[in-house]
Design a protein around this motif. Structure first.
Motif, PDB file in Angstrom:
ATOM      1  N   GLY A  42      19.123  36.636  47.539  1.00  0.00           N
ATOM      2  CA  GLY A  42      19.699  36.421  46.228  1.00  0.00           C
ATOM      3  C   GLY A  42      20.977  35.623  46.336  1.00  0.00           C
ATOM      4  N   PRO A  43      21.583  35.370  45.208  1.00  0.00           N
ATOM      5  CA  PRO A  43      22.866  34.660  45.219  1.00  0.00           C
ATOM      6  C   PRO A  43      23.995  35.622  45.579  1.00  0.00           C
ATOM      7  N   VAL A  44      25.091  35.067  46.003  1.00  0.00           N
ATOM      8  CA  VAL A  44      26.288  35.868  46.263  1.00  0.00           C
ATOM      9  C   VAL A  44      26.917  36.216  44.921  1.00  0.00           C
ATOM     10  N   THR A  45      27.217  37.477  44.726  1.00  0.00           N
ATOM     11  CA  THR A  45      27.902  37.913  43.516  1.00  0.00           C
ATOM     12  C   THR A  45      29.382  37.550  43.648  1.00  0.00           C
ATOM     13  N   PRO A  46      29.928  36.774  42.709  1.00  0.00           N
ATOM     14  CA  PRO A  46      31.318  36.323  42.830  1.00  0.00           C
ATOM     15  C   PRO A  46      32.324  37.461  42.980  1.00  0.00           C
ATOM     16  N   GLU A  47      32.083  38.581  42.322  1.00  0.00           N
ATOM     17  CA  GLU A  47      33.031  39.695  42.370  1.00  0.00           C
ATOM     18  C   GLU A  47      33.116  40.334  43.755  1.00  0.00           C
ATOM     19  N   THR A  48      31.995  40.328  44.498  1.00  0.00           N
ATOM     20  CA  THR A  48      31.968  41.005  45.799  1.00  0.00           C
ATOM     21  C   THR A  48      31.889  40.048  46.977  1.00  0.00           C
ATOM     22  N   GLY A  49      31.397  38.838  46.733  1.00  0.00           N
ATOM     23  CA  GLY A  49      31.175  37.892  47.821  1.00  0.00           C
ATOM     24  C   GLY A  49      29.949  38.226  48.652  1.00  0.00           C
ATOM     25  N   MET A  50      29.086  39.096  48.129  1.00  0.00           N
ATOM     26  CA  MET A  50      27.907  39.559  48.873  1.00  0.00           C
ATOM     27  C   MET A  50      26.638  39.462  48.030  1.00  0.00           C
ATOM     28  N   VAL A  51      25.512  39.336  48.721  1.00  0.00           N
ATOM     29  CA  VAL A  51      24.205  39.475  48.072  1.00  0.00           C
ATOM     30  C   VAL A  51      24.005  40.940  47.732  1.00  0.00           C
ATOM     31  N   VAL A  52      24.239  41.783  48.721  1.00  0.00           N
ATOM     32  CA  VAL A  52      24.178  43.233  48.555  1.00  0.00           C
ATOM     33  C   VAL A  52      25.145  43.832  49.569  1.00  0.00           C
ATOM     34  N   ASP A  53      25.774  44.901  49.210  1.00  0.00           N
ATOM     35  CA  ASP A  53      26.649  45.598  50.145  1.00  0.00           C
ATOM     36  C   ASP A  53      25.775  46.172  51.264  1.00  0.00           C
ATOM     37  N   LEU A  54      26.022  45.750  52.506  1.00  0.00           N
ATOM     38  CA  LEU A  54      25.207  46.226  53.626  1.00  0.00           C
ATOM     39  C   LEU A  54      25.297  47.734  53.787  1.00  0.00           C
ATOM     40  N   GLY A  55      26.381  48.340  53.364  1.00  0.00           N
ATOM     41  CA  GLY A  55      26.484  49.800  53.387  1.00  0.00           C
ATOM     42  C   GLY A  55      25.437  50.434  52.488  1.00  0.00           C
ATOM     43  N   HIS A  56      25.219  49.822  51.320  1.00  0.00           N
ATOM     44  CA  HIS A  56      24.185  50.309  50.401  1.00  0.00           C
ATOM     45  C   HIS A  56      22.805  50.163  51.030  1.00  0.00           C
TER      46      HIS A  56
END
Length: 121
Positions: A42-56
């Protein structure tokens, strides 16, 4: 831009398998160390800088691992026949519930060189 990010995990499990080749050995209870990799995109979410939090993603995969690790795969009702293909489908179904954009599930056994890739394109 679209990124793909992945996380690996492993589990040890036993099973039996009814097949034509090596029928006697496969029918006996035997075990393997399985490796798995799940990829999401997916795209990088601007608020987090991540596609998905790897912790999640790690937390989700740990729950899946707990359902498979040190188990008799024949007894995992949602799995069906304990093949690499069905293990890929099992993991994919569990990840899909989270709503992540799943692109690939891979399961392999280094000890004997087997691998299965399930791709979503």
């Amino acid at each position: 831009m679209k990124f793909e990010i992945s996380q690996q995990f492993f589990f040890d499990a036993a099973h039996t398998l009814h097949r034509e080749m090596d029928a006697e050995g496969s029918a006996r209870i035997h075990g393997h160390t399985y490796n798995a990799e799940v990829a999401v995109a997916g795209p990088v979410t601007p608020e987090t800088g991540m596609v998905v939090d790897l912790g999640h993603l790690r937390s989700l995969l740990e729950k899946i691992r707990d359902r498979l690790d040190h188990r008799m795969l024949d007894d995992v009702a949602e799995l069906g026949h304990p093949t690499l293909e069905n293990l890929c489908l099992f993991v994919a179904r569990e990840v899909a519930i989270s709503g992540l954009n799943l692109t690939r599930v891979s399961i392999w056994r280094n000890g004997i060189g087997d691998r299965c890739d399930l791709r979503f394109e």
